[in-house]
Structures are given as structure tokens and as C-alpha cells.
Scaffold this motif. Structure first.
Motif: not given
Ligand SMILES: [Mg+2]
Ligand SMILES: Nc1nc2c(ncn2[C@@H]2O[C@H](COP(=O)(O)OP(=O)(O)OP(=O)(O)O)[C@@H](O)[C@H]2O)c(=O)[nH]1
Length: 383
Positions: A173, A185, A193, A213
Motif C-alpha cells: 500500500s 490505508k 489492507t 493493491d
Molecule cells: Mg496494504
């Protein structure tokens, strides 16, 4: 916002309006003849892909869609109005399946594609249509046809060019947030995540690609450990996998981490395991033992996989990584456009759906212009 990638919906196209039985009754017009108008056609239910959506969440609260019904015909040769179409918008990457048979109906790979899922019923003909030379006062009219109803399953597989895989906490992320405008986040604990996130990465003036992601994988994910492997469906259609390995002192062996992830990919789908891959060693700012990186590099060289080293936090190595990804993507073919995909069964319907809705619009236009002409004529005769 909550992310939802599967939904079940019910669609019902509009019923056609009934034809009318009526006779013209007017002063000085004896035996005016049959004048019952036709019923209007029921509205269609159409699904359209929109670039502005990225979840199927709206269907959790609103799973039923009904198009408008056609109005009944009336006396004086008045036709019933057609029912309004119902257009359902879904995110790009949605696939529609027939609930009962699990047959794939359509795959939305581009924004603005339309697919007809429920055909509106035809309007019944009024008695004016049944007049013949031998039966000049028919008392027969048709009822409207019922609209099609269906139960459908919608599945969302996000469309991205590059898919990120790796253990939790490897910095996936952080990387997406550094190279794109996305704000996933980020925190120093595993499974930060919980749902996929897309970011658009700009490689140069006229080249950009989408990076996905997804939640981290751990050993045994295919047996449901951690968050499981269900999020892998979102990178099934990416062109390139970016495998992120934490090179800092985690207490784990980066080469073993790498192999664990490969096994998880393989158990989800062997095709995923075969996808082109670039390995990225992250957190080089925390690299205490250069031998660890060398070991990973040697392993990747043996597997003929490109291996780059970056620090997503400090930004070191990010520009070369973006150029590398853009260069690889240039050589990898894009997914076939929707028209060329093999959509089973209803492909003809998909094409037909466009022509049919076009037809309806055309028919409405013709009818409207005929009415205008009639009105003008009537006005011309009136004093
Ligand atoms: Mg993540
Ligand atoms: N020092 C350093 N820390 C980093 C780097 N990249 C990420 N981190 C830190 O590692 C932690 C985890 O980062 P995330 O980006 O949330 O990791 P993730 O792979 O998305 O983790 P999950 O979502 O749980 O799978 C955060 O505290 C980041 O600040 C890096 O290059 N160097």
C-alpha cells in the motif's frame, strides 16, 4: 466505503400494454369502424458499465430492478405509450452470470458498454388492426406480452495492468500511495489492507497504467488462512504481477517468502502463477545485511525474473521501477476487447441489444413524426 465484489439481482422487464377494442362513434359518421389502438411495448432492462463505480455495494440494498410497463391502447386509434427502460450501472470489470445455470452472459471490459438482460414485452394489437374486407367490425384485440424476468449474479473482477502480491506488511500500500494518487490505508501491522484498491500510475506525458493493491497473502491462504485467496481474482486479469518482498530484518527468509507466495498463487490458479512477474525488494533503507538482497537477486536471476530494489518509504528506486513497469507493459498484450471475447450463448443478444434499443428509439421517432404530420394535417383542414 465498503467494497463488495459479488451481488445477486432480480430484473423484470416491463409487460406490454393490452390492445384496445373500440369503435368510432361520431355524429355524421355512421359505422365509424374499429378504432382500438395498440398497447405500448414494455421497457427493457439494460446493464451499462460506468467508469465512476468500483464496487457492487449498491446492489446489496437494492437488488430488484423493474422497467416500466407499456400503457394500454385506447379508443380513437390511440396507441399506449412505451414503458421506460431501466438502466443499471455497474463498474468496469463486472461479469454477468445467469443465476440458475451459471452461464456467463457478458463481461464488461470497457466503460460505456451496454447489455440487454431483460427484453420488454410486446404491446398487444388493438382491434383496428384486425379489420379485413370480410370482418369490418372485429371485436378482437391482443393482450400485451409479459416482460422477461431473470435472476442474475454479478461478479466484479477489477481491471488493472499491474497487480501487487506479497506478504502482509511488505509495503504494497505504501508503494501504491507513493506512485499514484490513491490513498490506501497504511500501518505497521499485518492485514491493514482489507479490500482491493486501484491507483493510476503516470509513467510519462502520454503513458499511464493502473496498479492494484490487494490484501497480503500468507502461507496456507488457499486453505483460508489470513484473508484467504479470494482477492486474487482481482489480479487474475492483470498483465503483470509485481511481487513485493520485504528485505529488512523481518526474521524471515526473503527467498522462502517468495516461494510461499508462488505456491499460493499456483493453488489459486496455475494461470496466475504463469503471469509475467517482476520482483521488487522493498525497504532497502532498512537493509542491514546486503547478503540478503544478493541472495534474492541470485534466486531471481536463476528464475529469469527481473529484480529491482526500492524503498517505498524514502522513494529510492521508484522512478526506475515505474519506467521498468511501463516498458514491460508495452510488450505485453492488452486483454482482448469485449467484441472479440468469446461470450457464451448470448453474444448475439449482446449485439442485438444495441440494435434493439436503437430500433426502439427509431420506432419512437418514426411514430412521433407520423403523429406530428397527422396533427399538422388536421390543423390544415380545420377552419
Ligand atoms: Mg496494504
Ligand atoms: N522503513 C521502511 N518502511 C516501510 C517501507 N515501505 C513500507 N514501510 C512500512 O511498512 C509498514 C507496512 O506498510 P503497508 O504499506 O501497510 O504494507 P502492506 O504490504 O500494504 O500490508 P498489508 O496491507 O497488511 O498487506 C508501514 O508501517 C510502512 O510505513 C520502506 O520502504 N521502508
Amino acid at each position: 466505503m465498503v467494497f463488495l465484489d459479488e451481488a445477486h439481482i432480480y430484473v423484470k422487464a416491463g409487460d406490454g400494454g393490452n390492445g384496445c377494442v373500440a369503435f368510432r362513434r361520431e355524429k355524421y359518421v355512421p359505422r365509424g369502424g374499429p378504432s382500438g389502438g395498440d398497447g405500448g411495448a414494455g421497457g427493457d432492462v439494460i446493464i451499462e458499465s460506468s467508469p465512476h463505480l468500483n464496487t457492487l455495494l449498491q446492489f446489496r440494498y437494492n437488488p430488484e430492478f423493474r422497467a416500466g410497463r407499456g400503457h394500454h391502447g385506447q379508443g380513437g386509434n390511440r396507441h399506449g405509450a412505451d414503458g421506460d427502460d431501466c438502466v443499471i450501472t455497474v463498474p468496469v470489470g463486472t461479469i454477468i452470470y445467469e443465476e440458475e445455470t451459471s452461464e456467463q452472459l457478458f463481461d464488461f471490459t470497457q466503460a460505456g458498454q451496454r447489455y440487454l438482460v431483460g427484453r420488454g414485452g410486446r404491446g398487444g394489437r388493438g382491434n383496428a388492426r384486425f379489420a379485413t374486407s370480410t370482418n369490418r367490425a372485429p371485436r378482437k384485440a391482443e393482450p400485451g406480452q409479459p416482460g422477461q424476468e431473470r435472476r442474475l449474479r454479478l461478479e466484479l473482477k477489477l481491471l488493472a495492468d499491474v497487480g501487487l502480491v506479497g506478504f502482509p506488511n511488505t509495503g504494497k500500500s505504501t508503494l501504491v500511495s507513493r506512485v499514484s494518487a490513491a490513498h490506501p490505508k497504511i500501518a505497521d501491522y499485518p492485514f491493514t489492507t482489507l479490500e482491493p484498491c486501484l491507483g493510476v500510475v503516470r509513467a510519462n506525458e502520454d503513458e499511464s497504467f493502473v496498479m492494484a493493491d490487494i490484501p497480503g497473502l500468507i502461507e496456507g491462504a488457499h486453505q483460508g488462512h489470513g484473508l484467504g485467496t479470494r482477492f486474487l481474482r482481482h489480479i487474475e486479469r492483470t498483465r503483470l504481477l509485481l511481487h513485493l518482498v520485504d528485505i529488512s530484518a523481518t526474521g524471515r527468509d526473503p527467498v522462502r517468502d517468495f516461494e510461499v507466495i508462488l505456491r499460493e498463487l499456483d493453488s489459486f490458479s496455475p494461470a496466475l502463477r504463469e503471469k509475467p512477474m517482476t520482483v521488487v525488494a522493498n525497504k532497502i533503507d532498512l537493509l542491514d545485511l546486503p547478503a540478503r538482497l544478493e541472495q534474492l537477486r541470485a534466486f531471481c536471476a536463476a528464475q529469469q525474473l527481473p529484480c529491482l530494489a526500492i524503498s517505498a518509504l524514502t522513494g529510492a528506486g521508484l522512478a526506475p521501477l515505474i519506467q521498468h513497469l511501463a516498458a514491460r507493459l508495452r510488450l505485453l498484450p492488452r486483454a482482448a476487447p469485449a467484441g472479440e471475447q468469446s461470450v457464451s450463448g448470448d453474444k448475439g443478444l449482446a449485439k442485438h441489444s444495441h440494435s434493439r434499443s436503437d430500433c426502439i428509439t427509431r420506432a419512437r421517432r418514426v411514430r412521433a413524426s407520423a403523429l406530428t404530420q397527422k396533427a399538422q394535417k388536421t390543423r390544415g383542414f380545420s377552419p
